[in-house]
Design an enzyme around this catalytic site. Structure first.
Site, PDB file in Angstrom:
ATOM      1  N   THR A  37      42.331  39.030  38.968  1.00  0.00           N
ATOM      2  CA  THR A  37      43.630  39.526  38.481  1.00  0.00           C
ATOM      3  C   THR A  37      44.301  38.470  37.605  1.00  0.00           C
ATOM      4  OG1 THR A  37      43.769  40.552  40.673  1.00  0.00           O
ATOM      5  CG2 THR A  37      45.652  40.834  39.222  1.00  0.00           C
ATOM      6  N   ASP A  57      49.800  34.206  39.821  1.00  0.00           N
ATOM      7  CA  ASP A  57      48.522  34.073  40.520  1.00  0.00           C
ATOM      8  C   ASP A  57      48.274  35.309  41.380  1.00  0.00           C
ATOM      9  OD1 ASP A  57      46.169  32.994  41.434  1.00  0.00           O
ATOM     10  OD2 ASP A  57      47.053  31.151  42.203  1.00  0.00           O
ATOM     11  N   GLY A  62      42.760  31.886  48.257  1.00  0.00           N
ATOM     12  CA  GLY A  62      41.599  30.997  48.345  1.00  0.00           C
ATOM     13  C   GLY A  62      40.279  31.720  48.420  1.00  0.00           C
ATOM     14  N   GLU A 117      45.854  25.825  43.525  1.00  0.00           N
ATOM     15  CA  GLU A 117      46.804  26.943  43.438  1.00  0.00           C
ATOM     16  C   GLU A 117      48.104  26.598  44.162  1.00  0.00           C
ATOM     17  OE1 GLU A 117      43.734  30.737  43.081  1.00  0.00           O
ATOM     18  OE2 GLU A 117      44.346  30.060  45.052  1.00  0.00           O
TER      19      GLU A 117
HETATM   20  C1  5RP Z   1      41.494  32.350  44.305  1.00  0.00           C
HETATM   21  C2  5RP Z   1      42.559  33.220  44.820  1.00  0.00           C
HETATM   22  C3  5RP Z   1      42.727  34.546  44.162  1.00  0.00           C
HETATM   23  O1  5RP Z   1      44.014  34.638  43.664  1.00  0.00           O
HETATM   24  C4  5RP Z   1      42.484  35.610  45.175  1.00  0.00           C
HETATM   25  O2  5RP Z   1      41.170  35.428  45.691  1.00  0.00           O
HETATM   26  C5  5RP Z   1      42.608  37.003  44.570  1.00  0.00           C
HETATM   27  O3  5RP Z   1      41.576  37.221  43.660  1.00  0.00           O
HETATM   28  P1  5RP Z   1      41.385  38.589  42.896  1.00  0.00           P
HETATM   29  O4  5RP Z   1      42.512  38.726  41.946  1.00  0.00           O
HETATM   30  O5  5RP Z   1      40.040  38.425  42.223  1.00  0.00           O
HETATM   31  O6  5RP Z   1      41.349  39.701  43.912  1.00  0.00           O
HETATM   32  O7  5RP Z   1      43.287  32.914  45.720  1.00  0.00           O
HETATM   33  O8  5RP Z   1      41.381  31.171  45.048  1.00  0.00           O
END
Ligand code: 5RP
Length: 226
Positions: free
Chosen positions: A31, A84, A98, A106
């Site tokens: 995302t 994020d 994570g 992060e």
């Molecule tokens: C990476 C993270 C990501 O923000 C979390 O895993 C969500 O990922 P995605 O947007 O692919 O579902 O914390 O360390």
């Protein structure tokens, strides 16, 4: 709407929160990647002058490739906005992060930001954290010790593997123990218990950090606040 379409919708909405002149934190994951790509398009279009700090080598590389000007905490110790993703979004915008193994940087980037915007599809919303395994980043030499301590807390740690079976290593060359908690009834307590273990670098519980979540689903984007 598919999950990927919802991620894109959330990411596109997040770009509207980025204003000219801002210093922006760039998250990690699918995302956040959609957000970085959209941001890159706006920067390339000339309508947005920003500086950014990335939460992983992958996001840093992507941002540079897209021509987003990058900065660091020496030049820019305070960020206006951090954007994020999350693996789980619970009550009061408590998060598990994570899944992509980047939660250490992060959390550092989020801690430097005045606003922390979470971008996620509606499948990430939970009434209680813990179904998603909670990542704990650990100094490699301490792994057997930390593993025993986490197990004693009934957190069911499992060493994260790479596809070839060797231990996954973070950008900081540490290992990750994914804790299969099931439920985390008291996230503050669990966070404190994990933090107290020597050898733990950082865990993926983000408490009292997110200021707004853009949750996308069939009904469009819902804005959630703590
Ligand atoms: C990476 C993270 C990501 O923000 C979390 O895993 C969500 O990922 P995605 O947007 O692919 O579902 O914390 O360390």
């Amino acid at each position: 709407m598919t999950q990927d379409e919802a991620k894109l919708l959330s990411a596109q909405r997040a770009v509207d929160f980025v204003k000219d002149g801002m210093a922006v934190g760039l998250g990690t994951g699918s995302t956040a990647t959609l957000f970085i790509r959209e941001l890159g398009r706006r920067v390339a279009g000339g309508g947005l002058r920003i500086r950014a700090v990335a939460t992983s080598d992958a996001s840093d590389g992507l941002a540079r490739q897209l021509g987003i000007p990058m900065t660091n905490f020496t030049e820019t110790p305070v960020l206006d906005l951090n954007v994020d993703g999350a693996d789980e979004v619970g009550p009061s915008l408590a998060l598990i992060k994570g899944g992509g193994g980047a939660h250490l940087r992060e959390k550092i980037v989020a801690s430097a930001a005045k606003q922390f915007l979470v971008v996620a599809d509606a499948t990430k919303l939970v009434s209680q954290l813990g179904s998603f395994p909670l990542p704990v980043e650990v100094i490699p030499i301490a792994r057997p010790l930390v593993e025993r301590r986490l197990a004693a807390l009934n957190l069911n740690p499992v060493l994260r593997p790479r596809p070839d079976g060797s231990p996954y290593l973070t950008d900081e060359h540490n290992v990750i123990l994914d804790c299969h908690c099931g439920t985390i009834p008291d996230p503050s307590r669990t966070a404190a218990e994990i933090r107290a273990i020597v050898g733990v670098v950082e865990h993926g519980l983000f408490l009292n950090m997110a200021t707004l979540a853009l949750i996308a689903g069939d009904n469009g984007v819902t804005e959630l606040r703590p």
